[in-house]
Each structure stands twice: as C-alpha cells, then as structure tokens.
Design a protein around this motif. Structure first.
Motif, PDB file in Angstrom:
ATOM      1  N   VAL A 211       0.858  -1.196   0.000  1.00 33.11           N
ATOM      2  CA  VAL A 211       0.000   0.000   0.000  1.00 33.11           C
ATOM      3  C   VAL A 211       0.891   1.242   0.000  1.00 33.11           C
ATOM      4  N   PHE A 212       0.818   1.998  -1.089  1.00 33.98           N
ATOM      5  CA  PHE A 212       1.614   3.230  -1.158  1.00 33.98           C
ATOM      6  C   PHE A 212       0.983   4.309  -0.285  1.00 33.98           C
ATOM      7  N   ASP A 213       1.801   5.257   0.125  1.00 33.22           N
ATOM      8  CA  ASP A 213       1.320   6.408   0.892  1.00 33.22           C
ATOM      9  C   ASP A 213       0.201   7.105   0.112  1.00 33.22           C
TER      10      ASP A 213
ATOM     11  N   PHE B 192      15.654   7.743  -6.982  1.00 36.34           N
ATOM     12  CA  PHE B 192      15.061   9.076  -6.808  1.00 36.34           C
ATOM     13  C   PHE B 192      15.765   9.810  -5.666  1.00 36.34           C
ATOM     14  N   LEU B 193      15.946   9.096  -4.555  1.00 31.93           N
ATOM     15  CA  LEU B 193      16.590   9.724  -3.380  1.00 31.93           C
ATOM     16  C   LEU B 193      18.059  10.048  -3.640  1.00 31.93           C
ATOM     17  N   ARG B 194      18.667   9.315  -4.539  1.00 34.16           N
ATOM     18  CA  ARG B 194      20.056   9.586  -4.920  1.00 34.16           C
ATOM     19  C   ARG B 194      20.116  10.805  -5.855  1.00 34.16           C
TER      20      ARG B 194
ATOM     21  N   GLU C 232      11.444   8.887   1.344  1.00 34.76           N
ATOM     22  CA  GLU C 232      12.389   8.199   2.245  1.00 34.76           C
ATOM     23  C   GLU C 232      11.660   7.112   3.041  1.00 34.76           C
ATOM     24  N   LYS C 233      10.487   7.487   3.538  1.00 34.09           N
ATOM     25  CA  LYS C 233       9.705   6.518   4.321  1.00 34.09           C
ATOM     26  C   LYS C 233       9.190   5.377   3.433  1.00 34.09           C
ATOM     27  N   GLU C 234       8.739   5.738   2.244  1.00 35.33           N
ATOM     28  CA  GLU C 234       8.220   4.720   1.324  1.00 35.33           C
ATOM     29  C   GLU C 234       9.321   3.746   0.888  1.00 35.33           C
TER      30      GLU C 234
ATOM     31  N   ARG D 136      11.551  -1.576   1.124  1.00 35.44           N
ATOM     32  CA  ARG D 136      12.690  -2.455   1.423  1.00 35.44           C
ATOM     33  C   ARG D 136      12.268  -3.557   2.399  1.00 35.44           C
ATOM     34  N   LEU D 137      11.557  -3.160   3.442  1.00 30.21           N
ATOM     35  CA  LEU D 137      11.073  -4.133   4.426  1.00 30.21           C
ATOM     36  C   LEU D 137      10.103  -5.120   3.793  1.00 30.21           C
TER      37      LEU D 137
END
Lengths: 131, 240
Positions: A9-11, A37-39, A117-119, A124-125
């Motif tokens: 489930v995406f944010d 994206f974060l990079r 970042e949270k997503e 990953r989890l």
C-alpha cells in the motif's frame, strides 16, 4: 489505495493507481526507483538552488523540469503540476516575482522527499519479508 | 523482427525504465544510452540503428537539434514530460511521442506500431516500389498515386518531401503523394541527380535556382538544409 497485485500500500499522497500501472506489481523495481530518486533528487535540486541564487531563469526552468520528471516516477503527479507551473513562469517572470512560489516549491519538495524516504524503507522491508 | 535502438536521455531513472521496457518486450535491442546530443551523434556517425528514443530537453543541445544533424532517417520516438512539443514533433515527422513517465502498456503500443511500419518498409512490393525496371539507371519512375501507377520523369521532379508514412513528389505542375518512406525512395529510386539535403527532403540538384544560407530555393519552393547534410550538399554541388 492498495496495490491489489502485490499487497503493498503506497502512501496516500502518492498516485498509487498510476504507480501500480507503472511498476506492474514489481515492488523490487519500485524499491530501486525510489532509491534512485533519493540519490538523484538532491543532485538536481542543488542545481535548482544554484540557478535561483544566480537568477539564471532559463537554467532554473530546465532544472525544475528535470525534477518534475523525477517526481513523476515516484507518483507525485500533483507536484509535477506545480513544477510545470513554476517552469512556465520562469520564462515570463523575474526571480523576485517567483520568490513565494519558489518557497512553496521548496516546502513541497522537502515534504515529498521525506515521504519517499519513508516509502523506500517500507518497500525495502516489504521486499525483505517477501524473500 | 528485433529493432535496434539507442536511448538519448539525461535522466538516469527515465533511461533505466526505457531499457527495462525494451528488455521486457524482447522486441527492441538497446545498443547504447547517451546522456546528451553530442555523445549520441558521435555514435550515430559510426553506427546505424533502427530507432531512437529521444528526450527533448537535455543540457546543451536539445532533441530537435539532434534531428537536424542526423544524416539518415531512423524511426524516432520522442520521450518528454512536456506536451508542448507535439507540434514540433509533427513537423519533424517523429513516429511517436511518449510522455514521461509512461507505462509499459503505452511503450508496447508504440513499439508494435513501429514494428508494423518496419515490416511494411521491408516488404519488396510496396505500392511505391512499382515495376522492376525502375532503378537508378532509368530516367523515369512509376509511383502509385490517385489509384493508378503514374509515370514520372525524374527530370520533372523538383523535390521529394517526407510526410511520415507517405512521400510527396513535387513537380512544376502537380504534386503526387504516395505510400512509402523517404528512405525507401533514397535507396531504390533516386539517381545521381538527387540529393538528400534534410531528414525530410530530397531535391533534384538540376532544379536548384540558388542557395541562401541554409535554404535551397527551387522554383518558388524553399527547402531547408539539415545541419548534418551541409557537408554532403557542399561536396555534391561543388560549392567553392
């Protein structure tokens, strides 16, 4: 909204139906893209800040355009629209006139980066648990 | 048939998506990824590919600059996050236009369309290839237009203009539009008096009145010279 195919489930601030279509249930690839994206975003954003500081509006428009594309790949379609409006204004307005909108853009970008970042951590989890 | 392609794209995530889609489809082989126009042109000067995935807005030169400097005509799919380029895309006869980010489904639609086009171009008896006697040595050619095969004297042709999947033959008295590609015409029909001066134009060099800057004037028509064709034009026309 739930991605039916994977259970992830995406944010709610992301366009999850579009992300479901884009990744087609491949949460491993989604994790890679969110990581990329974060990079990449901070690198491009530095260019946005440099262009704004030097009042280089053509470059400011081009770099915001690039960030807009990046936001699209992680489902921030509403932020894409904001970037598009800002990009358009770069060709007609002065830096002074764009100040308030630039501040708004920074705030939205910070918020977006935090969400991704949270997503990314969640993806990953999720993928680790799948393994 | 597998199409060969290169990706010209400055955003790594976008290029990675494209590469992944190409691999997944098993219909397109990626020969390389280039971050800017100059690197892509350097490659395209040495190698030929069937298809370019071309971003428009990149640092330095943009995607349309690359099209201006190309010396041959691969199929083109523009990839951009701006819809404002649609008109330019039409003018440059690009084959498709993908708005980033796009889904695999949309990618597949575009590739299938191009595969059909490539297959049609390879079919030996396309309407415009006409009769076997037609080759570079004859002084005429037959084209299928207006529901018949029309005999055209090569010397009467002023120029040929690409119109996506069609080619317009312009003569002093009449224009004819036939289902074919400029590449097809260039390879199969055109003799020594014809010269490709732009991605979308082949001119009859005997009909040129004069050249001003990057424009060829012939019988009231103005034909642009593509950046990538300037040297060829200068060499063939004995420009001193």
């Amino acid at each position: 909204m739930q991605n039916i195919r994977t259970g992830f489930v995406f944010d709610e601030s992301l366009n999850s139906s579009f992300l479901a279509e884009l990744f087609e249930g491949d949460t491993i690839y989604a994790e890679t893209v969110f990581e990329d994206f974060l990079r990449d975003l901070p690198v491009y954003w530095e260019r946005v800040e440099a262009a704004y500081s030097s009042k280089n509006l053509p470059v400011l428009g081009t770099t915001v355009h690039t960030c807009k594309t990046l936001f699209g790949y992680v489902g921030f379609t509403d932020l894409q629209e904001l970037c598009q409006q800002f990009e358009n204004k770069c060709s007609v307005n002065s830096v002074e006139e764009l100040r308030l909108e630039y501040i708004l853009l920074i705030q939205r970008k910070e918020k977006a980066q935090h969400i991704i970042e949270k997503e990314y951590d969640r993806l990953r989890l999720f993928n680790e648990m799948k393994d | 048939m597998k199409l060969t392609c290169i990706i010209v794209e400055d955003i790594q995530i976008a290029a990675d998506f494209l590469r992944k889609f190409c691999e997944k489809s098993d219909l397109v082989e990626v020969k390389g990824h280039f971050l800017n126009v100059e690197e892509a042109l350097e490659y395209l000067d040495k190698e030929r590919v069937d298809l370019l995935f071309l971003d428009v807005e990149m640092p330095g030169a943009n995607g349309f600059d690359l099209l201006d400097r190309l010396t041959y005509s691969p199929m083109i799919i523009l990839t951009t996050s701006k819809t404002e380029y649609a008109f330019n895309a039409f003018q440059y006869h690009v084959d498709d236009y993908l708005k980033k980010p796009f889904t695999y489904k949309r990618f597949q639609e575009a590739i299938q369309k191009l595969q059909q086009k490539a297959a049609a171009a390879q079919t030996p008896a396309t309407p415009a290839t006409a009769i076997p006697a037609q080759n570079a040595d004859t002084d005429f050619l037959f084209i299928k237009a207006e529901d018949k095969l029309i005999k055209l004297k090569k010397d009467d042709i002023l120029f040929l203009e690409s119109m996506r999947d069609y080619v317009k033959f312009v003569t002093p008295v009449k224009n004819y539009i036939t289902y074919s590609t400029l590449k097809n015409m260039e390879e199969k029909l055109i003799g020594p008096n014809f010269l490709k001066v732009h991605r979308s134009y082949i001119v009859n060099i005997n009909k040129i009145d004069d050249i001003r800057g990057n424009t060829i004037y012939l019988l009231g028509n103005q034909i642009p010279i593509g950046k990538g064709h300037k040297e060829d034009v200068a060499a063939r026309l004995n420009i001193l």
